[in-house]
Structures are given as structure tokens and as C-alpha cells.
Design a protein around this motif. Structure first.
Motif, PDB file in Angstrom:
ATOM      1  N   VAL A 168      -5.906  -5.013   5.208  1.00 52.26           N
ATOM      2  CA  VAL A 168      -4.907  -3.943   5.257  1.00 52.26           C
ATOM      3  C   VAL A 168      -5.348  -2.996   6.373  1.00 52.26           C
ATOM      4  O   VAL A 168      -6.182  -2.117   6.172  1.00 52.26           O
ATOM      5  CB  VAL A 168      -4.803  -3.207   3.914  1.00 52.26           C
ATOM      6  N   ALA A 169      -4.792  -3.214   7.556  1.00 50.44           N
ATOM      7  CA  ALA A 169      -5.235  -2.457   8.728  1.00 50.44           C
ATOM      8  C   ALA A 169      -4.725  -1.034   8.728  1.00 50.44           C
ATOM      9  O   ALA A 169      -5.370  -0.133   9.291  1.00 50.44           O
ATOM     10  CB  ALA A 169      -4.796  -3.170  10.012  1.00 50.44           C
ATOM     11  N   ASP A 170      -3.569  -0.802   8.078  1.00 51.38           N
ATOM     12  CA  ASP A 170      -3.004   0.549   8.150  1.00 51.38           C
ATOM     13  C   ASP A 170      -1.984   0.754   7.038  1.00 51.38           C
ATOM     14  O   ASP A 170      -1.230  -0.160   6.698  1.00 51.38           O
ATOM     15  CB  ASP A 170      -2.335   0.774   9.508  1.00 51.38           C
ATOM     16  N   ILE A 171      -2.001   1.937   6.454  1.00 48.33           N
ATOM     17  CA  ILE A 171      -0.945   2.415   5.564  1.00 48.33           C
ATOM     18  C   ILE A 171      -0.610   3.828   6.026  1.00 48.33           C
ATOM     19  O   ILE A 171      -1.476   4.700   6.057  1.00 48.33           O
ATOM     20  CB  ILE A 171      -1.381   2.434   4.086  1.00 48.33           C
ATOM     21  N   SER A 172       0.643   4.040   6.412  1.00 49.48           N
ATOM     22  CA  SER A 172       1.006   5.341   6.963  1.00 49.48           C
ATOM     23  C   SER A 172       2.392   5.749   6.473  1.00 49.48           C
ATOM     24  O   SER A 172       3.176   4.919   6.009  1.00 49.48           O
ATOM     25  CB  SER A 172       0.972   5.313   8.493  1.00 49.48           C
ATOM     26  N   GLU A 173       2.657   7.037   6.608  1.00 54.41           N
ATOM     27  CA  GLU A 173       3.936   7.603   6.194  1.00 54.41           C
ATOM     28  C   GLU A 173       4.600   8.234   7.412  1.00 54.41           C
ATOM     29  O   GLU A 173       3.997   9.052   8.108  1.00 54.41           O
ATOM     30  CB  GLU A 173       3.729   8.646   5.097  1.00 54.41           C
ATOM     31  N   THR A 174       5.841   7.841   7.679  1.00 55.08           N
ATOM     32  CA  THR A 174       6.579   8.363   8.818  1.00 55.08           C
ATOM     33  C   THR A 174       7.959   8.837   8.365  1.00 55.08           C
ATOM     34  O   THR A 174       8.448   8.451   7.305  1.00 55.08           O
ATOM     35  CB  THR A 174       6.746   7.299   9.908  1.00 55.08           C
ATOM     36  N   GLU A 175       8.545   9.652   9.191  1.00 56.00           N
ATOM     37  CA  GLU A 175       9.870  10.189   8.894  1.00 56.00           C
ATOM     38  C   GLU A 175      10.925   9.369   9.627  1.00 56.00           C
ATOM     39  O   GLU A 175      10.814   9.142  10.837  1.00 56.00           O
ATOM     40  CB  GLU A 175       9.945  11.660   9.324  1.00 56.00           C
ATOM     41  N   ASP A 227       6.571 -15.925  -0.648  1.00 53.29           N
ATOM     42  CA  ASP A 227       7.319 -14.667  -0.563  1.00 53.29           C
ATOM     43  C   ASP A 227       6.758 -13.644  -1.554  1.00 53.29           C
ATOM     44  O   ASP A 227       6.540 -13.958  -2.731  1.00 53.29           O
ATOM     45  CB  ASP A 227       8.799 -14.901  -0.861  1.00 53.29           C
ATOM     46  N   TYR A 228       6.543 -12.438  -1.066  1.00 53.85           N
ATOM     47  CA  TYR A 228       6.066 -11.330  -1.891  1.00 53.85           C
ATOM     48  C   TYR A 228       7.014 -10.146  -1.713  1.00 53.85           C
ATOM     49  O   TYR A 228       7.569  -9.957  -0.636  1.00 53.85           O
ATOM     50  CB  TYR A 228       4.661 -10.876  -1.476  1.00 53.85           C
ATOM     51  N   VAL A 229       7.167  -9.370  -2.773  1.00 57.03           N
ATOM     52  CA  VAL A 229       7.837  -8.095  -2.644  1.00 57.03           C
ATOM     53  C   VAL A 229       6.744  -7.037  -2.536  1.00 57.03           C
ATOM     54  O   VAL A 229       5.771  -7.044  -3.303  1.00 57.03           O
ATOM     55  CB  VAL A 229       8.778  -7.805  -3.841  1.00 57.03           C
ATOM     56  N   ALA A 230       6.871  -6.154  -1.551  1.00 54.80           N
ATOM     57  CA  ALA A 230       5.836  -5.156  -1.278  1.00 54.80           C
ATOM     58  C   ALA A 230       6.270  -3.795  -1.794  1.00 54.80           C
ATOM     59  O   ALA A 230       7.438  -3.413  -1.681  1.00 54.80           O
ATOM     60  CB  ALA A 230       5.551  -5.089   0.222  1.00 54.80           C
ATOM     61  N   HIS A 231       5.313  -3.078  -2.338  1.00 51.62           N
ATOM     62  CA  HIS A 231       5.595  -1.736  -2.869  1.00 51.62           C
ATOM     63  C   HIS A 231       4.393  -0.845  -2.619  1.00 51.62           C
ATOM     64  O   HIS A 231       3.245  -1.232  -2.856  1.00 51.62           O
ATOM     65  CB  HIS A 231       5.894  -1.805  -4.368  1.00 51.62           C
ATOM     66  N   PHE A 232       4.665   0.358  -2.117  1.00 51.12           N
ATOM     67  CA  PHE A 232       3.624   1.363  -1.897  1.00 51.12           C
ATOM     68  C   PHE A 232       3.823   2.477  -2.914  1.00 51.12           C
ATOM     69  O   PHE A 232       4.707   3.330  -2.742  1.00 51.12           O
ATOM     70  CB  PHE A 232       3.711   1.939  -0.484  1.00 51.12           C
ATOM     71  N   PRO A 233       3.017   2.512  -3.994  1.00 55.83           N
ATOM     72  CA  PRO A 233       3.160   3.605  -4.962  1.00 55.83           C
ATOM     73  C   PRO A 233       2.721   4.952  -4.404  1.00 55.83           C
ATOM     74  O   PRO A 233       3.144   5.995  -4.894  1.00 55.83           O
ATOM     75  CB  PRO A 233       2.255   3.166  -6.119  1.00 55.83           C
ATOM     76  N   ASP A 234       1.869   4.913  -3.373  1.00 53.17           N
ATOM     77  CA  ASP A 234       1.433   6.137  -2.694  1.00 53.17           C
ATOM     78  C   ASP A 234       1.019   5.761  -1.278  1.00 53.17           C
ATOM     79  O   ASP A 234       1.156   4.604  -0.861  1.00 53.17           O
ATOM     80  CB  ASP A 234       0.287   6.828  -3.457  1.00 53.17           C
ATOM     81  N   THR A 235       0.494   6.727  -0.549  1.00 58.84           N
ATOM     82  CA  THR A 235       0.162   6.493   0.855  1.00 58.84           C
ATOM     83  C   THR A 235      -1.198   5.840   1.056  1.00 58.84           C
ATOM     84  O   THR A 235      -1.693   5.776   2.192  1.00 58.84           O
ATOM     85  CB  THR A 235       0.195   7.822   1.626  1.00 58.84           C
ATOM     86  N   SER A 236      -1.789   5.343  -0.001  1.00 59.36           N
ATOM     87  CA  SER A 236      -3.092   4.696   0.141  1.00 59.36           C
ATOM     88  C   SER A 236      -3.176   3.356  -0.575  1.00 59.36           C
ATOM     89  O   SER A 236      -4.217   2.705  -0.532  1.00 59.36           O
ATOM     90  CB  SER A 236      -4.203   5.617  -0.401  1.00 59.36           C
ATOM     91  N   THR A 237      -2.096   2.924  -1.210  1.00 57.37           N
ATOM     92  CA  THR A 237      -2.137   1.700  -2.012  1.00 57.37           C
ATOM     93  C   THR A 237      -0.978   0.784  -1.669  1.00 57.37           C
ATOM     94  O   THR A 237       0.156   1.228  -1.509  1.00 57.37           O
ATOM     95  CB  THR A 237      -2.084   2.032  -3.514  1.00 57.37           C
TER      96      THR A 237
END
Length: 274
Positions: free
Chosen positions: A51-58, A213-223
Motif C-alpha cells: 500500500v504505497a499511498d492512502i490520501s484524501e483529496t477534494e 475482483d475486489y470491492v475497495a473501501h476506505f473506512p478512514d484515511t489510513s486503512t
């Protein structure tokens, strides 16, 4: 009139209470195959991804969107063909590729001399060769001032030659390469390189990794969580859609009921013509 006003206010109260107290359902992947944080790695069918990066953008609508990037390093075979009679750069020098015979199993690299640089480096030689009817010469002036014409074959050093057969290795462009094949048309060299595969992961998107096939979900900005149970995910999204639809309907009922109450109350104070 008072009865209708009270009725509309009661409807508005019920709709408002339901809207305010309703809990919006959220995506919750049960027992996901992947549950990692940034910089952690996952194994999929024997392949390791980081997991090289998890980020939040507008986004363009002003909403904050979470996304991530998975990376995998792998070894790939790279090849290059040196055509017969072509020129290649090796060890900061130029070489001509020579293949002799239709059934050759080796090729020869013949150094391409930089004659101009050699002439310019010799203060006793003229910077240009002299061509006569019987050949090409270099004009050299000795210490006594006597000018002599020296055949180019005698003046210039013999070019270096290097022969390489199929299966041999050599250093080329910072890599150890192997002569994989030699034909009358040239030589094929192969070597291994390390390349990086990048997988972009968007919030609640379907990601295909190693054919799964996977469904991806980010519960927060670090997971990051990913699950192959796409059907369960689609069921949850359908429930959220229904909730939003019902909640939107109740909001409209609340607004219409309040406006109707105000309108009826206002009509009650309109003076009668009779």
C-alpha cells in the motif's frame, strides 16, 4: 382551519423527527480478505503488493474523496537486437556489429575509431586526411618541418575487436546482458529488469488484482479494506440508496407540511367580504 393547521404541523413533526433520528447505514465489509494500513503489504495469489499511498483529496464538487495506490515490483525480461552492420555504444565508445555467415553463432564488435579526435590530438598531423588516386593519407610534419604523407592504415591504430558467442554475457548500459541468439541479421541480447506495477484504488470501486475482483473501501484515511464479497457490498449500497430516497421524501413532506400550515394560517386572517 385550525384542525388542518394542526394536522399539517403534526405531519411535519413526525417527518422531522424521523429525519432527525434516522441513522444512515454505512458500508461495512464483513471479514474482508484485505485489511491493511499505508506501507503494509498484502499477498494475492503469491504476488506481494504494498500500500504505497492512502490520501484524501477534494473533488470538483468540493467533496473529500479517499483513494489509494498499490504497487508491486516484478522481474521482466528485456531484449534488444543489434542489427548486422549497425553501430552501438559500449564503454563510452562506438562499435560496429559484424556477423559473418548465414549460420553464425557469434558476432564481432569492431571499434569505430574517432579519426577526427585522433588527428586533432596530434599536433604534428593535419586535421584532415588527404585523398590521392592511390589511397587516403595523413599529412604529418616532423620537427624539421618536413611534411610526410602516411597511409591511414599505418597512421591510425588497429581497431579493437571483441567477439561474443551465444550464451555469453557482457556489460551493456549498466546491465549484465546475455547473448540469446545470433543470426545473419544480427544478435539478440536479453537481460532482466525490475519494473513496478501500479494499481489505482478509488473509494468503493471494483479492483481486479491477479484476475480476482475486489470491492475497495476506505473506512478512514489510513486503512484500506478489500473484499471479494461484492454481492454483500451491492446489497449495502442498495440499502443506503433506499435510505437516502426515503429520507429525501420525508424532508420534502416536512417542508410541504410547514408551508401548508403557514399558508392556511395566513388564509385564516384574510377578512371576509361578507
Amino acid at each position: 382551519m385550525a384542525v388542518f393547521v394542526a394536522l399539517f404541523l403534526a405531519i411535519a413533526g413526525v417527518a422531522g423527527a424521523l429525519t432527525a433520528t434516522a441513522d444512515s447505514p454505512e458500508i461495512a465489509l464483513e471479514n474482508p480478505e484485505v485489511d491493511v494500513s499505508e506501507s503494509e503489504s498484502i499477498d494475492v495469489d503469491g504476488e506481494s503488493y504494498v500500500v504505497a499511498d492512502i490520501s484524501e483529496t477534494e473533488n470538483d464538487e468540493g467533496q473529500m474523496i479517499i483513494s489509494g495506490v498499490l504497487e508491486r515490483e516484478f522481474t521482466a525480461e528485456t531484449s534488444e537486437t543489434w542489427a548486422n552492420d549497425s553501430t552501438v555504444s559500449l564503454d563510452d565508445r562506438e562499435w560496429r556489429v559484424e556477423v559473418t555467415g548465414e549460420n553464425a553463432t557469434e558476432f564481432t564488435l569492431v571499434e569505430v575509431l574517432d579519426r577526427q579526435a585522433i588527428l586533432e590530438g596530434d599536433e604534428n598531423a593535419e586535421n584532415e586526411t588527404v585523398t590521392l588516386d592511390d589511397g587516403e593519407y595523413v599529412a604529418v610534419t616532423d620537427d624539421s618541418g618536413e611534411r610526410t604523407l602516411v597511409p591511414v592504415d599505418e597512421y591510425f591504430p588497429a581497431p579493437e575487436e571483441r567477439s561474443h558467442a551465444t550464451g555469453e554475457t557482457l556489460e551493456y548500459d549498466g546491465q549484465t546482458v546475455t547473448v540469446d541468439e545470433v543470426t545473419a541479421d544480427g544478435a539478440v541480447l536479453v537481460w532482466e529488469t525490475t519494473e513496478t506495477e501500479t494499481v489505482e484504488v478509488a473509494q468503493e470501486s471494483i479492483v481486479t488484482i491477479e484476475g480476482t475482483d475486489y470491492v475497495a473501501h476506505f473506512p478512514d484515511t489510513s486503512t484500506l479494506r478489500m473484499s471479494t464479497d461484492i454481492e454483500a457490498y451491492e446489497t449495502q449500497t442498495a440499502e443506503i440508496d433506499r435510505f437516502n430516497q426515503y429520507n429525501s421524501g420525508l424532508s420534502r413532506v416536512f417542508i410541504l407540511s410547514v408551508l401548508s400550515s403557514i399558508m392556511l394560517a395566513g388564509m385564516a386572517f384574510i377578512p371576509s367580504r361578507y
